[in-house]
Design an enzyme around this catalytic site. Structure first.
Site, PDB file in Angstrom:
ATOM      1  N   GLU A  39       0.853  -1.192   0.000  1.00 11.04           N
ATOM      2  CA  GLU A  39       0.000   0.000   0.000  1.00 11.04           C
ATOM      3  C   GLU A  39       0.888   1.241   0.000  1.00 11.04           C
ATOM      4  OE1 GLU A  39      -2.788   2.452   3.143  1.00 11.04           O
ATOM      5  OE2 GLU A  39      -2.802   0.256   3.266  1.00 11.04           O
ATOM      6  N   ARG A  43       0.543  10.358   0.444  1.00 10.23           N
ATOM      7  CA  ARG A  43       0.944  11.410   1.375  1.00 10.23           C
ATOM      8  C   ARG A  43       2.107  12.237   0.856  1.00 10.23           C
ATOM      9  NH1 ARG A  43       1.113   7.918   7.044  1.00 10.23           N
ATOM     10  NH2 ARG A  43      -0.847   6.796   6.719  1.00 10.23           N
ATOM     11  N   LYS A 127     -11.252  -1.255   6.579  1.00 13.06           N
ATOM     12  CA  LYS A 127     -10.030  -0.969   7.323  1.00 13.06           C
ATOM     13  C   LYS A 127     -10.439  -0.496   8.722  1.00 13.06           C
ATOM     14  CE  LYS A 127      -6.108   2.257   7.327  1.00 13.06           C
ATOM     15  NZ  LYS A 127      -5.277   3.149   6.496  1.00 13.06           N
TER      16      LYS A 127
END
Length: 211
Positions: A39, A43, A127
């Protein structure tokens, strides 16, 4: 590829890539260590280029995008080659965009009400974030009784010692974490160290599944 993010691998490295040039050797180190699902969090400005590079050069990696919080990011991530999407939370607008994307996705939850709301919308895989701060394994155990149809990928505050406790839970499909990709190792381009940490995580997850 599986239609479920939770079935890609027991441990999913959550990776921050400041420099896209490091994406391919980083991914190769993780795959060599036994962690093929990666993943890449959105960011940094390099994140989309990192996803493109991994998708093109590391065929054994299942690269996805994390920290997806807008429909535009959904579109950009899929266009870059992301094979799955992960969000720290969700809204109906974001959920609709992820559904339209055509790739597996995990919307984020941290409360029982959010889980129930997603179940109402036909979403059973989520999640759990931030896992440690939101109640950890005790919270997930409490959800398993009334909401057994929900399955989770807990992420946030999970490390080498706590990961097996999460993986042993019946409603946990995988865990996400960054302990195998420490920032200092990435900055130093110490791919051997990262491969070793990945191998340790892969062995640890295998042991938890055999309990």
């Amino acid at each position: 590829m599986t239609d479920s993010v939770l079935d890609l691998a027991p441990v999913v490295p959550v990776v921050v890539v400041p420099d896209a040039a490091d994406a391919v050797p980083l991914a190769r180190a993780l795959v060599a260590g036994g962690l093929p699902a990666i993943e890449v969090t959105l960011r940094t400005p390099a994140a989309l280029d990192a996803i493109r590079a991994i998708r093109a050069a590391v065929p054994d990696a299942a690269v996805g995008a994390g920290t997806v919080i807008t429909p535009g990011q959904v579109d950009d991530a899929v266009a870059a080659g992301a094979r799955f999407l992960v969000s720290p939370g969700w809204t109906d607008v974001l959920l609709a965009a992820m559904r339209r994307s055509g790739v597996p996705y995990l919307p984020g939850v941290s409360t029982t009400s959010e889980v129930v709301a997603l179940l109402e919308r036909g979403v059973r895989e989520m999640k759990f974030f931030p896992a440690a701060a939101a109640g950890g394994t005790a919270y997930l155990k409490s959800l398993a009784g009334p909401l057994p149809q929900a399955r989770f990928c807990p992420t946030g505050g999970i490390g080498l010692l706590s990961a097996p406790e999460y993986l042993a839970l019946p409603n946990v499909g995988c865990v996400g974490g960054s302990w195998m990709v420490p920032a200092d190792a990435v900055a130093a381009r110490d791919w051997g160290r990262i491969e070793g940490l990945a191998r340790e995580a892969a062995a640890l997850s295998a042991g938890a599944r055999c309990r």
